[in-house]
Design an enzyme around this catalytic site. Structure first.
Site: not given
Length: 666
Positions: A40, A44, A337, A429, A463, A469
């Protein structure tokens, strides 16, 4: 197997420093003899690969896109949190820690979250040094805005393109190491399997997506930074290529999967418009700073708006229900959220939705445009400005803050949000669940690490905006480079990992057999047809709200769908060539197992917490009702062959520094 989270001893604010002082190190000369694979290249992965290479390790970096710049981190819009207190509004490391634990509904590990808050300040300095063009105020200092779930301004941003700018910073650091030969980049390669030798992760099997070739790659440690699994729902804000396969392959090889049911629904997305859609578009949470969310107070007005016979701008102020401001006066439109999403669903379910499907609410900037316009008129010394002048001045301010987001919205919907309110609705999301890791970010497989959204570690059950980020870069720049040395110190005499062994041979055979099975399956239906059907089951029965009956049905339906998939999927083309349909088939096969485990986890957790909302467990006012006596733990599932038969390991969560209480944003 008991879960040892390896949380260091000592007071919370000293744990990370003491840990760094006491863990094993690898000296610079020995780092040259050690290989690390990083899967990846998002925030990160790119930051981890660049940092490890800078320290002297030999790094192999794998990305399934054509360039690391295409990693999905690029799509993040609103910003990145850090406890700098530049606005002098009372922020601190402790407050960021507290807000994150509270936002996650007290289902995260204190020590990890405190470390995240602690290193957050370094991230901003690092990124500024790399040239990331953060927004600045009129005095030239870095600007901040506010995000949901907090009462301070701590979010650093670059217009609505923060993810892109941060990724370019990490990518430039990665590119430097590639040019020095310390990182070997394998783009257009997908990780197909983790290889274990003597119980330790010693490499991967990868597929060259252009030629179809299967390759063996050895290393002393493997880092998974492969993102989340939101696309299990088919429709989500994630890029179409985003998938959970690397994490799921690791899970099948012994890595525990933690809290898979914790999915984040983002309240600010462009609503679904039809069956032809392949993904949904996110409108940044930063818009809730200045945008006000409302629906009509009267059902007949809502019906007229749906039919197109009444414009939202024609509804008088007193006939508008600013329901977040009404229900949560102290946080208003900036509730977290999960709270904002459920409130939107409740209004739409009650018949007040404002688009043709009845699944949308308004996000309105008219008040902000007027407020900013008056401010600007004062600054410019304009007495008695006209309404048109105020609107013109206000629009320019809004454009400077959110211009690219407004432009994107207009391109997709055809509506100009400067003149008519945006329509938004919640959508899948981010995933807070992921591979279980200890304090060092090591999974339950020795030598296998997980970073960023691929792990479960920092966000609990929900979150906070602008924390993804922060976590991705914290893990890659400031955590993993320290902690991985503790493990690799034992490998300085191991020598290069030989890939001509029975373990690599067996793993490669497993991969090839699976590919052959898919390519030779003479079914009738496309991969997408199965993915869409899985998505509908997941959204309807394990989405914004879940209940026991629906989850039991979902588990049965997913099992049947999986059987049907292996009997009836049709994959055109050949295995030894470029074949994106084959790649997609492998990923959907993994989603068909992961989806079942998500439902099993949601059924097991008989409480509501954050993004996991069980209808049976709610207060009279429709808020989430936690059960701290019975469910104050991380659910880490061990693979046993069938997702429904996964073995549950519990990591008890201990709160020594924060008092457990019912979340309130009122």
């Amino acid at each position: 197997m008991s879960l040892n989270s390896r949380i260091p001893e000592g007071p919370l604010d000293k744990k990370w420093q003491n840990h760094k002082n006491n863990i094993n190190l690898v000296n610079p000369a020995n780092k040259r003899n050690i290989d690390v694979i990083v899967v990846g290249t998002g925030l990160a992965g790119a930051s981890a690969a660049a940092s490890l290479a800078e320290m002297g390790y030999n790094v192999k970096s794998f990305c399934f896109q054509d360039s690391p710049r295409r990693a999905h981190s690029i799509a993040a819009q609103g910003g990145i949190n850090a406890a700098k207190n530049y606005q002098n509004d009372g922020d601190s490391v402790y407050r960021l820690f507290y807000d994150t634990v509270k936002g996650g509904d007290y289902r995260s590990r204190e020590a990890n979250v405190y470390r995240l808050a602690e290193v957050s300040t370094n991230i901003i300095d690092q990124c500024v040094a790399q040239g990331v063009p953060f927004a600045r105020d009129y005095g030239g200092l870095l600007d901040n805005r506010s995000f949901g779930g907090v009462q301070v301004s701590r979010t650093f941003y670059a217009k609505g393109q923060t993810g892109q700018q941060l990724l370019l910073g990490a990518y430039s650091a990665l590119s430097r190491q590639i040019s020095k030969g310390k990182v070997k980049l394998y783009n257009r390669h997908e990780m197909m399997e983790v290889v274990k030798v003597d119980g330790k992760a010693r490499g991967i099997i990868a597929k060259n997506l252009v030629t179809g070739e299967i390759e063996r790659h050895g290393a002393h440690a493997v880092v998974l930074a492969s993102g989340g699994y939101g696309n299990v729902f088919f429709l989500s804000t994630n890029a179409m290529g985003s998938n959970g396969s690397a994490a799921w392959k690791a899970h099948r090889k012994g890595a525990h999967f933690a809290n898979p049911c914790y999915t984040q629904i983002h309240p600010t997305c462009i609503p679904v418009s039809g069956d032809y859609q392949s993904k949904l578009t996110l409108m940044s949470e930063s818009l809730r700073n200045d945008g006000r969310i409302w629906v009509p107070k009267k059902k007949e007005d809502a019906e007229a708006v749906r039919k197109g016979s009444l414009k939202p701008t024609e509804i008088a102020e007193e006939n508008r229900d600013y329901y977040l401001e009404r229900r949560y006066p102290s946080f208003g439109n900036l509730v977290p959220r999960d709270v904002a999403s459920r409130a939107a669903k409740e209004r739409c379910d009650a018949g007040f939705g404002v688009n043709k499907t009845g699944e949308a609410v308004f996000l309105d900037f008219s008040s902000a445009i007027e407020r900013y316009g008056k401010e600007e008129a004062n600054v410019k010394g304009i007495d008695n400005p006209s309404k048109a002048k105020i609107k013109d001045l206000g629009e320019k301010v809004v454009e400077s803050k959110y211009g690219n987001l407004f432009q994107m919205y207009e391109k997709i919907t055809g509506d100009n949000p400067y003149y008519t309110p945006m329509k938004i609705y919640p959508a899948v999301h981010y995933t807070m669940g992921g591979i279980w890791v200890d304090y060092n970010l090591m999974t339950s497989v020795p030598g296998l690490y997980a970073a960023g959204e691929a792990n479960f570690s920092d966000h609990g059950a929900n979150r906070l905006g602008a924390s993804a980020l922060m976590q991705g870069l914290a893990d890659g720049y400031f955590v993993l480079p320290y902690t991985i040395g503790d493990y690799l110190a034992d490998d300085i005499r191991t020598g290069a990992i030989d890939t001509n062994t029975k373990e690599f041979e067996e793993a490669e055979k497993e991969v090839k057999d699976r590919i052959d099975k898919l390519i030779n399956n003479n079914g009738k239906f496309s991969v997408d047809q199965f993915h869409k059907r899985l998505g509908k089951i997941m959204w309807n029965k394990c989405g914004m709200a879940r209940n026991a009956e629906g989850l039991k049905e979902a588990i049965k339906e997913i099992r049947e769908l999986r059987e049907e998939f292996w009997k009836d999927v049709k994959v055109p083309g050949k295995a030894d060539q470029y074949n994106p349909e084959l790649d997609k088939a492998g990923r959907v096969a993994d989603f068909l197992e992961l989806g079942e485990l998500m439902c099993v986890d949601a059924l097991n957790r008989e409480e509501s917490a954050g993004g996991h909302f069980r209808e049976e467990y709610q207060t009279e006012e429709g808020e989430a009702k936690r059960d701290d006596d019975n469910y104050r733990y991380v659910a880490a599932w061990e693979y046993t062959g069938e997702p429904s038969e996964a073995k549950l390991h519990k990591e008890e969560l201990i709160f020594d520094n924060i008092e457990l209480k019912t979340r309130s944003y009122k």
